[in-house]
Design a protein around this motif. Structure first.
Motif, PDB file in Angstrom:
ATOM      1  N   TRP A  27     -46.756  63.964   0.245  1.00 21.11           N
ATOM      2  CA  TRP A  27     -45.983  65.201   0.364  1.00 21.11           C
ATOM      3  C   TRP A  27     -44.765  65.056   1.276  1.00 21.11           C
ATOM      4  CZ3 TRP A  27     -46.016  69.479  -2.464  1.00 21.11           C
ATOM      5  CH2 TRP A  27     -45.299  70.570  -1.974  1.00 21.11           C
ATOM      6  N   ARG A  84     -35.528  65.375  -0.170  1.00 23.51           N
ATOM      7  CA  ARG A  84     -34.748  66.611  -0.282  1.00 23.51           C
ATOM      8  C   ARG A  84     -33.641  66.633   0.777  1.00 23.51           C
ATOM      9  NH1 ARG A  84     -38.247  70.896   1.363  1.00 23.51           N
ATOM     10  NH2 ARG A  84     -37.146  70.957   3.331  1.00 23.51           N
ATOM     11  N   ILE A 124     -30.488  70.229  -4.507  1.00 23.44           N
ATOM     12  CA  ILE A 124     -31.625  70.218  -3.567  1.00 23.44           C
ATOM     13  C   ILE A 124     -32.845  70.881  -4.214  1.00 23.44           C
ATOM     14  CG2 ILE A 124     -32.474  71.182  -1.396  1.00 23.44           C
ATOM     15  CD1 ILE A 124     -29.548  70.911  -0.352  1.00 23.44           C
ATOM     16  N   LEU A 125     -32.603  72.029  -4.822  1.00 28.29           N
ATOM     17  CA  LEU A 125     -33.703  72.749  -5.473  1.00 28.29           C
ATOM     18  C   LEU A 125     -34.328  71.894  -6.573  1.00 28.29           C
ATOM     19  CD1 LEU A 125     -35.293  75.461  -6.176  1.00 28.29           C
ATOM     20  CD2 LEU A 125     -33.550  75.730  -7.937  1.00 28.29           C
ATOM     21  N   HIS A 174     -36.272  68.921  -5.178  1.00 28.83           N
ATOM     22  CA  HIS A 174     -37.535  69.326  -4.548  1.00 28.83           C
ATOM     23  C   HIS A 174     -38.582  69.701  -5.597  1.00 28.83           C
ATOM     24  CE1 HIS A 174     -40.161  70.936  -1.382  1.00 28.83           C
ATOM     25  NE2 HIS A 174     -40.620  71.638  -2.412  1.00 28.83           N
ATOM     26  N   GLU A 175     -38.195  70.531  -6.534  1.00 29.20           N
ATOM     27  CA  GLU A 175     -39.188  71.044  -7.489  1.00 29.20           C
ATOM     28  C   GLU A 175     -39.727  69.937  -8.393  1.00 29.20           C
ATOM     29  OE1 GLU A 175     -40.563  74.054  -7.611  1.00 29.20           O
ATOM     30  OE2 GLU A 175     -39.384  74.795  -5.925  1.00 29.20           O
ATOM     31  N   GLU A 233     -41.923  67.788  -6.272  1.00 27.41           N
ATOM     32  CA  GLU A 233     -43.172  68.490  -5.958  1.00 27.41           C
ATOM     33  C   GLU A 233     -44.123  68.455  -7.145  1.00 27.41           C
ATOM     34  OE1 GLU A 233     -42.852  72.292  -3.981  1.00 27.41           O
ATOM     35  OE2 GLU A 233     -44.796  72.927  -4.751  1.00 27.41           O
ATOM     36  N   VAL A 235     -45.634  64.951  -7.315  1.00 25.40           N
ATOM     37  CA  VAL A 235     -46.596  64.654  -6.247  1.00 25.40           C
ATOM     38  C   VAL A 235     -47.843  65.524  -6.388  1.00 25.40           C
ATOM     39  CG1 VAL A 235     -46.979  64.806  -3.749  1.00 25.40           C
ATOM     40  CG2 VAL A 235     -44.866  63.800  -4.635  1.00 25.40           C
ATOM     41  N   GLY A 272     -42.017  76.341 -11.368  1.00 24.66           N
ATOM     42  CA  GLY A 272     -40.949  75.443 -10.933  1.00 24.66           C
ATOM     43  C   GLY A 272     -39.952  75.053 -12.011  1.00 24.66           C
ATOM     44  N   ARG A 315     -46.748  72.460   1.600  1.00 22.17           N
ATOM     45  CA  ARG A 315     -47.604  72.178   0.447  1.00 22.17           C
ATOM     46  C   ARG A 315     -48.529  73.348   0.125  1.00 22.17           C
ATOM     47  NH1 ARG A 315     -49.963  66.814  -1.688  1.00 22.17           N
ATOM     48  NH2 ARG A 315     -51.165  67.629  -3.391  1.00 22.17           N
ATOM     49  N   PHE A 331     -34.114  77.827   1.996  1.00 15.16           N
ATOM     50  CA  PHE A 331     -34.784  77.222   0.834  1.00 15.16           C
ATOM     51  C   PHE A 331     -36.227  77.708   0.745  1.00 15.16           C
ATOM     52  CE2 PHE A 331     -37.279  73.853  -1.203  1.00 15.16           C
ATOM     53  CZ  PHE A 331     -36.582  73.730  -2.388  1.00 15.16           C
ATOM     54  N   VAL A 332     -36.626  78.043  -0.454  1.00 14.24           N
ATOM     55  CA  VAL A 332     -38.021  78.434  -0.704  1.00 14.24           C
ATOM     56  C   VAL A 332     -38.495  77.689  -1.949  1.00 14.24           C
ATOM     57  CG1 VAL A 332     -39.582  80.338  -1.265  1.00 14.24           C
ATOM     58  CG2 VAL A 332     -37.667  80.734   0.273  1.00 14.24           C
ATOM     59  N   ASN A 333     -39.546  76.927  -1.833  1.00 12.49           N
ATOM     60  CA  ASN A 333     -40.031  76.265  -3.044  1.00 12.49           C
ATOM     61  C   ASN A 333     -40.838  77.261  -3.887  1.00 12.49           C
ATOM     62  OD1 ASN A 333     -42.414  76.381  -1.624  1.00 12.49           O
ATOM     63  ND2 ASN A 333     -42.984  74.251  -1.925  1.00 12.49           N
ATOM     64  N   SER A 334     -41.083  76.860  -5.112  1.00 15.05           N
ATOM     65  CA  SER A 334     -41.713  77.803  -6.041  1.00 15.05           C
ATOM     66  C   SER A 334     -43.136  78.145  -5.626  1.00 15.05           C
ATOM     67  CB  SER A 334     -41.691  77.218  -7.458  1.00 15.05           C
ATOM     68  OG  SER A 334     -40.357  77.088  -7.879  1.00 15.05           O
ATOM     69  N   SER A 335     -43.814  77.186  -5.015  1.00 19.98           N
ATOM     70  CA  SER A 335     -45.182  77.472  -4.558  1.00 19.98           C
ATOM     71  C   SER A 335     -45.167  78.568  -3.495  1.00 19.98           C
ATOM     72  CB  SER A 335     -45.820  76.219  -3.964  1.00 19.98           C
ATOM     73  OG  SER A 335     -45.723  75.154  -4.849  1.00 19.98           O
TER      74      SER A 335
END
Lengths: 206, 127
Positions: A67, A74, A94-95, A98-99, A102, A105, A177, B37, B71-75
């Motif tokens: 992780w 990123r 960046i988005l 990352h997605e 993610e 992983v 995502g 995570r 930034f905000v991830n989808s999770s």
């Protein structure tokens, strides 16, 4: 071991134009193609400076699906893209990075490496992010179905329906995502599924 | 105001993995990046405490400042789904609105917040 070669499938999402138009910003410059004056005349293609330059690989990384590496990559993508792309395009990159990382992983085979490739064209007009990993068979199928689902919809609609679905499921894998990457990242998504091998490529105009 | 300040004042500032949640008065500021995570294990309990504090304080509105949340991830987006659902599940006299202070130059705020608002237009205000 199966004797027959693994089936290779390719899914291409083709809504880049509509995705780009979802957020009016700087007009996208494209090669100008002049229509022929007569049917016999060949179209004249004028390339403006920079469009002949294809995205070049900036960094290629193979890493264990850990992780913490996502954040490191990123951060790198952000730092690099801010020097080559507009601030808004860097944010989108960046988005996307990352997605996709993610997903690789979180849902990939923990024993196999993840490959990451960032490409940016020298003129700073396009970026490409490629993530390759091994997935369990069921996950490949889910990915394929999700890509097919969102391909049928406008990016914003696909994201909206994914949000509705993610809200009603308790699972962390709400498959939010990819549709978000396409909508918010304003990229064209291409996926190759080759047995357990999954390759997702996102291309965006800066 | 006094009552509300008492409610949120009981909450402590939370910080983890580059994310910060800072309750001040009737407002809550989120800053940094929300991309861990398992946000359900780290951030969700904090939001739940916040939600309970707001309800107990009898607040009708909370200001949520996300302008510095880059930034905000989808999770992690899912924690917002939970928050909205908790409010919707409250009896009507305990429900409150969330007024979101956002920065439209930040992509996720410009594009994803309106979609989030679509889940609960009677609760989420984008200001």
């Amino acid at each position: 071991m199966a004797d027959s070669p693994p089936k290779r499938e390719r899914i291409t999402l083709t809504h880049l134009e509509r995705a780009s138009s979802a957020t009016p910003s700087t007009p996208v410059e494209r090669p100008r193609i002049d229509s022929p004056a007569t049917p016999m005349e060949r179209p004249r293609i004028e390339l403006d400076s920079g469009t002949h330059s294809r995205p070049r690989s900036v960094v290629q990384v193979r890493f264990q699906p850990i992780w913490d590496h996502i954040e490191a990559l990123r951060t790198f993508v952000g730092a690099y893209c801010r020097t080559r792309l507009s601030a808004a395009a860097a944010e989108r990159a960046i988005l996307v990075a990352h997605e996709l990382l993610e997903n690789a992983v979180r849902y990939g085979d923990v024993t196999a490496e993840v490959e990451f490739d960032l490409r940016v064209d020298p003129a700073g007009r396009m970026f490409e992010i490629r993530v390759i990993n091994d997935a369990v068979a069921s996950r490949s199928e889910i990915l394929k179905k999700e890509l097919e689902r969102i391909d049928r919809l406008e990016p914003e609609t696909a994201f909206g329906t994914a949000v509705q679905r993610a809200r009603s499921t308790r699972s962390a894998s709400g498959m939010l995502g990819l549709s978000r990457v396409r909508f918010e990242g304003q990229v064209e998504l291409t996926a190759h599924v080759d047995g357990r091998r999954v390759e997702v490529v996102a291309r965006g105009r800066a | 105001m006094t009552k509300s300040a008492t409610g949120l004042a009981a909450l402590e500032r939370f910080e983890a993995d580059g994310f910060e949640l800072d309750p001040v008065g009737d407002s809550v500021a989120m800053r940094g990046t929300l991309a861990m995570r398992d946000p359900g294990e780290t951030v969700l309990p904090v939001l739940e405490r916040l939600h309970r504090a707001v309800c107990e304080a009898g607040l009708r509105e909370v200001q949520l400042d996300v302008r510095q949340l880059r930034f905000v991830n989808s999770s992690a987006m899912r924690v917002f789904f939970h928050w909205l659902r908790w409010i919707q599940q409250e009896p009507e006299d305990r429900r409150y609105r969330i007024a979101v202070l956002s920065d439209r130059t930040v992509g996720w705020q410009r594009l994803s917040l309106p979609t989030l608002r679509g889940l609960a237009p009677d609760i989420l205000d984008l200001v």
